[in-house]
Design a protein around this motif. Structure first.
Motif, mmCIF file in Angstrom:
data_model
loop_
_atom_site.group_PDB
_atom_site.id
_atom_site.type_symbol
_atom_site.label_atom_id
_atom_site.label_comp_id
_atom_site.label_asym_id
_atom_site.label_seq_id
_atom_site.Cartn_x
_atom_site.Cartn_y
_atom_site.Cartn_z
ATOM 1 N N GLU A 265 0.831 -1.194 0.000
ATOM 2 C CA GLU A 265 0.000 0.000 0.000
ATOM 3 C C GLU A 265 0.873 1.255 0.000
ATOM 4 O OE1 GLU A 265 -3.986 1.269 2.383
ATOM 5 O OE2 GLU A 265 -2.355 0.461 3.574
ATOM 6 N N THR A 266 0.488 2.260 -0.778
ATOM 7 C CA THR A 266 1.208 3.529 -0.832
ATOM 8 C C THR A 266 1.035 4.268 0.491
ATOM 9 O OG1 THR A 266 0.814 3.679 -3.205
ATOM 10 C CG2 THR A 266 1.415 5.701 -2.095
ATOM 11 N N SER A 267 2.142 4.770 1.018
ATOM 12 C CA SER A 267 2.135 5.480 2.292
ATOM 13 C C SER A 267 2.485 6.952 2.059
ATOM 14 C CB SER A 267 3.155 4.843 3.237
ATOM 15 O OG SER A 267 3.167 5.506 4.469
ATOM 16 N N ILE A 268 1.616 7.845 2.522
ATOM 17 C CA ILE A 268 1.768 9.271 2.268
ATOM 18 C C ILE A 268 1.782 10.038 3.582
ATOM 19 C CG2 ILE A 268 0.739 11.300 1.156
ATOM 20 C CD1 ILE A 268 -0.574 9.343 -0.824
ATOM 21 N N LEU A 269 2.691 11.020 3.656
ATOM 22 C CA LEU A 269 2.725 11.944 4.785
ATOM 23 C C LEU A 269 2.050 13.239 4.343
ATOM 24 C CD1 LEU A 269 3.649 12.953 7.576
ATOM 25 C CD2 LEU A 269 5.849 13.566 6.514
ATOM 26 N N LEU A 270 1.061 13.670 5.102
ATOM 27 C CA LEU A 270 0.362 14.923 4.857
ATOM 28 C C LEU A 270 0.657 15.864 6.020
ATOM 29 C CD1 LEU A 270 -1.670 16.785 3.417
ATOM 30 C CD2 LEU A 270 -3.499 15.547 4.620
ATOM 31 N N VAL A 271 1.321 16.982 5.723
ATOM 32 C CA VAL A 271 1.675 17.967 6.735
ATOM 33 C C VAL A 271 0.805 19.201 6.498
ATOM 34 C CG1 VAL A 271 3.530 19.418 7.649
ATOM 35 C CG2 VAL A 271 4.036 17.086 6.868
ATOM 36 N N GLU A 272 -0.145 19.424 7.401
ATOM 37 C CA GLU A 272 -1.113 20.525 7.263
ATOM 38 C C GLU A 272 -1.611 20.909 8.645
ATOM 39 O OE1 GLU A 272 -3.546 23.352 6.676
ATOM 40 O OE2 GLU A 272 -2.612 22.621 4.833
ATOM 41 N N ASP A 273 -1.615 22.214 8.957
ATOM 42 C CA ASP A 273 -2.003 22.658 10.294
ATOM 43 C C ASP A 273 -3.488 22.938 10.470
ATOM 44 O OD1 ASP A 273 -1.946 24.942 8.726
ATOM 45 O OD2 ASP A 273 -0.796 26.141 10.149
ATOM 46 N N ASP A 274 -4.227 23.066 9.393
ATOM 47 C CA ASP A 274 -5.662 23.323 9.497
ATOM 48 C C ASP A 274 -6.396 21.978 9.490
ATOM 49 O OD1 ASP A 274 -8.437 23.675 8.617
ATOM 50 O OD2 ASP A 274 -7.883 25.769 8.278
ATOM 51 N N PRO A 275 -7.041 21.613 10.612
ATOM 52 C CA PRO A 275 -7.684 20.304 10.692
ATOM 53 C C PRO A 275 -8.747 20.073 9.603
ATOM 54 C CG PRO A 275 -7.597 21.314 12.857
ATOM 55 C CD PRO A 275 -7.154 22.356 11.875
ATOM 56 N N ALA A 276 -9.503 21.108 9.248
ATOM 57 C CA ALA A 276 -10.531 20.949 8.220
ATOM 58 C C ALA A 276 -9.904 20.653 6.860
ATOM 59 C CB ALA A 276 -11.405 22.198 8.140
ATOM 60 N N ILE A 277 -8.848 21.394 6.514
ATOM 61 C CA ILE A 277 -8.163 21.160 5.237
ATOM 62 C C ILE A 277 -7.515 19.782 5.241
ATOM 63 C CG2 ILE A 277 -6.246 21.896 3.755
ATOM 64 C CD1 ILE A 277 -6.925 24.791 4.565
ATOM 65 N N SER A 278 -6.877 19.426 6.338
ATOM 66 C CA SER A 278 -6.241 18.122 6.461
ATOM 67 C C SER A 278 -7.253 17.003 6.228
ATOM 68 C CB SER A 278 -5.599 17.986 7.838
ATOM 69 O OG SER A 278 -4.936 16.762 7.957
ATOM 70 N N MET A 279 -8.428 17.134 6.836
ATOM 71 C CA MET A 279 -9.466 16.115 6.686
ATOM 72 C C MET A 279 -9.943 16.032 5.231
ATOM 73 S SD MET A 279 -12.984 15.603 8.858
ATOM 74 C CE MET A 279 -13.774 17.072 8.227
ATOM 75 N N ILE A 280 -10.138 17.175 4.590
ATOM 76 C CA ILE A 280 -10.589 17.198 3.197
ATOM 77 C C ILE A 280 -9.547 16.542 2.287
ATOM 78 C CG2 ILE A 280 -11.037 18.717 1.222
ATOM 79 C CD1 ILE A 280 -12.355 20.662 3.326
ATOM 80 N N VAL A 281 -8.276 16.906 2.467
ATOM 81 C CA VAL A 281 -7.217 16.348 1.627
ATOM 82 C C VAL A 281 -7.079 14.847 1.871
ATOM 83 C CG1 VAL A 281 -4.749 16.408 1.090
ATOM 84 C CG2 VAL A 281 -5.986 18.542 1.481
#
Length: 120
Positions: A3-19
């Protein structure tokens, strides 16, 4: 197949959830998120990611330390930002996912980072 593993670095919880939801819709369910610089540095240092999407600023702090770690570990990444490209300094050649974006933009940048011929 792994499975592809991705790191998402984002400080806005709403944006993080959407992405993260967009990534799941694109078939990438192994997403690790980090919303603060120490957590992002720790996650990047632990490695094991196929690629990363990194917000340029976390709570006003730039994420160049995360970028340096990812570069050293040969983990492809793109910056995720609403700032202009001139703020990227030594990372001016890095791919950028500009805010706001569409799911098709996210798919294109992930395909580029993962070098998936013909898309996912």
């Amino acid at each position: 197949m792994r499975e592809t593993s991705i790191l998402l670095v984002e400080d806005d919880p709403a944006i993080s959830m959407i992405v993260e939801e967009m990534m799941i819709d694109l078939g990438m369910s192994n997403v690790t998120t980090a919303g603060r610089l120490p957590a992002a540095v720790e996650a990047a240092s632990s490695g094991g990611f196929d690629c990363a999407i990194v917000d340029l600023k976390l709570h006003g702090q730039d994420t160049f330390e995360v970028a340096r770690i990812l570069t050293k570990r040969n983990i492809p990444f793109a910056f995720f930002t609403g700032y202009s490209a001139d703020t990227l300094r030594e990372y001016a050649e890095q791919p950028v996912l500009p805010k706001p974006f569409a799911e098709s933009d996210l798919k294109a940048i992930l395909d580029h980072l993962l070098k998936v011929p013909g898309g996912a």
